[in-house]
Design a protein around this motif. Sequence first.
Motif, PDB file in Angstrom:
ATOM      1  N   UNK A  93       0.916  -1.311  -0.153  1.00  0.00           N
ATOM      2  CA  UNK A  93      -0.254   0.019  -0.030  1.00  0.00           C
ATOM      3  C   UNK A  93       0.955   1.368  -0.148  1.00  0.00           C
ATOM      4  N   UNK A  94       2.072   1.285   0.757  1.00  0.00           N
ATOM      5  CA  UNK A  94       3.034   2.291   0.829  1.00  0.00           C
ATOM      6  C   UNK A  94       3.568   2.598  -0.552  1.00  0.00           C
ATOM      7  N   UNK A  95       3.920   1.428  -1.112  1.00  0.00           N
ATOM      8  CA  UNK A  95       4.301   1.406  -2.412  1.00  0.00           C
ATOM      9  C   UNK A  95       3.450   1.861  -3.553  1.00  0.00           C
ATOM     10  N   UNK A  96       2.309   1.533  -3.446  1.00  0.00           N
ATOM     11  CA  UNK A  96       1.187   2.132  -4.465  1.00  0.00           C
ATOM     12  C   UNK A  96       1.321   3.726  -4.257  1.00  0.00           C
ATOM     13  N   UNK A  97       1.176   4.069  -3.016  1.00  0.00           N
ATOM     14  CA  UNK A  97       0.840   5.516  -2.829  1.00  0.00           C
ATOM     15  C   UNK A  97       2.044   6.294  -3.175  1.00  0.00           C
ATOM     16  N   UNK A  98       3.295   5.873  -2.815  1.00  0.00           N
ATOM     17  CA  UNK A  98       4.444   6.517  -3.433  1.00  0.00           C
ATOM     18  C   UNK A  98       4.607   6.391  -5.061  1.00  0.00           C
ATOM     19  N   UNK A  99       4.079   5.517  -5.657  1.00  0.00           N
ATOM     20  CA  UNK A  99       3.986   5.319  -7.125  1.00  0.00           C
ATOM     21  C   UNK A  99       3.006   6.247  -7.792  1.00  0.00           C
ATOM     22  N   UNK A 100       1.985   6.338  -7.068  1.00  0.00           N
ATOM     23  CA  UNK A 100       0.973   7.328  -7.689  1.00  0.00           C
ATOM     24  C   UNK A 100       1.212   8.899  -7.274  1.00  0.00           C
ATOM     25  N   UNK A 101       1.801   9.226  -6.173  1.00  0.00           N
ATOM     26  CA  UNK A 101       2.720  10.639  -5.788  1.00  0.00           C
ATOM     27  C   UNK A 101       3.647  11.030  -7.204  1.00  0.00           C
ATOM     28  N   UNK A 102       4.627   9.773  -7.573  1.00  0.00           N
ATOM     29  CA  UNK A 102       5.413  10.028  -8.520  1.00  0.00           C
ATOM     30  C   UNK A 102       4.728  10.224  -9.811  1.00  0.00           C
ATOM     31  N   UNK A 103       3.839   9.499 -10.173  1.00  0.00           N
ATOM     32  CA  UNK A 103       3.031   9.640 -11.222  1.00  0.00           C
ATOM     33  C   UNK A 103       2.376  10.890 -11.458  1.00  0.00           C
ATOM     34  N   UNK A 104       1.982  11.536 -10.233  1.00  0.00           N
ATOM     35  CA  UNK A 104       1.388  12.849 -10.503  1.00  0.00           C
ATOM     36  C   UNK A 104       2.264  13.999 -10.741  1.00  0.00           C
ATOM     37  N   UNK A 105       3.486  13.562 -10.038  1.00  0.00           N
ATOM     38  CA  UNK A 105       4.618  14.619 -10.517  1.00  0.00           C
ATOM     39  C   UNK A 105       4.991  14.751 -11.674  1.00  0.00           C
ATOM     40  N   UNK A 106       5.291  13.757 -12.372  1.00  0.00           N
ATOM     41  CA  UNK A 106       5.596  13.557 -13.799  1.00  0.00           C
ATOM     42  C   UNK A 106       4.493  13.857 -14.516  1.00  0.00           C
ATOM     43  N   UNK A 107       3.296  13.880 -14.561  1.00  0.00           N
ATOM     44  CA  UNK A 107       2.181  14.305 -15.403  1.00  0.00           C
ATOM     45  C   UNK A 107       2.165  15.739 -15.253  1.00  0.00           C
ATOM     46  N   UNK A 108       2.340  16.462 -14.031  1.00  0.00           N
ATOM     47  CA  UNK A 108       2.364  17.778 -13.914  1.00  0.00           C
ATOM     48  C   UNK A 108       3.576  18.313 -14.560  1.00  0.00           C
ATOM     49  N   UNK A 109       4.774  17.847 -14.520  1.00  0.00           N
ATOM     50  CA  UNK A 109       5.768  18.334 -15.425  1.00  0.00           C
ATOM     51  C   UNK A 109       5.807  18.099 -16.802  1.00  0.00           C
TER      52      UNK A 109
END
Length: 105
Positions: A18-34
């Motif tokens: 679950x922690x891995x899933x949340x971290x991957x989601x946050x990384x994906x959001x940062x990439x998408x915003x960039x």
Amino acid sequence: MAKRKMYSFEERKHSQMGITSTVLGIIAVIIILALIYTAAYHKGNGGAYLGSIGITAMVITIYGLICGLRSFKEKNKIYTFSKIGSLLNGILIAGWIGLILFGME
């Protein structure tokens, strides 16, 4: 009949997946915003580099959703991060599908 209160002295920890899933989601959001910022800065002429980074972000999002859903199978864990990661990655996948369908018009 009254319910009996049950006490458990077992320490429950957060689900690692679950922690891995949340971290991957946050990384994906940062990439998408960039990517959105970079595409707007170049006025839509980002080229294949931005597209390949976008595909990578989509793969990260899919893997994050899989991790989040698998984390619910772990026993005696706290599922807060599992819920957050699954919801975040699910919203991102829906956004990616909408973006792809909108781009096909």
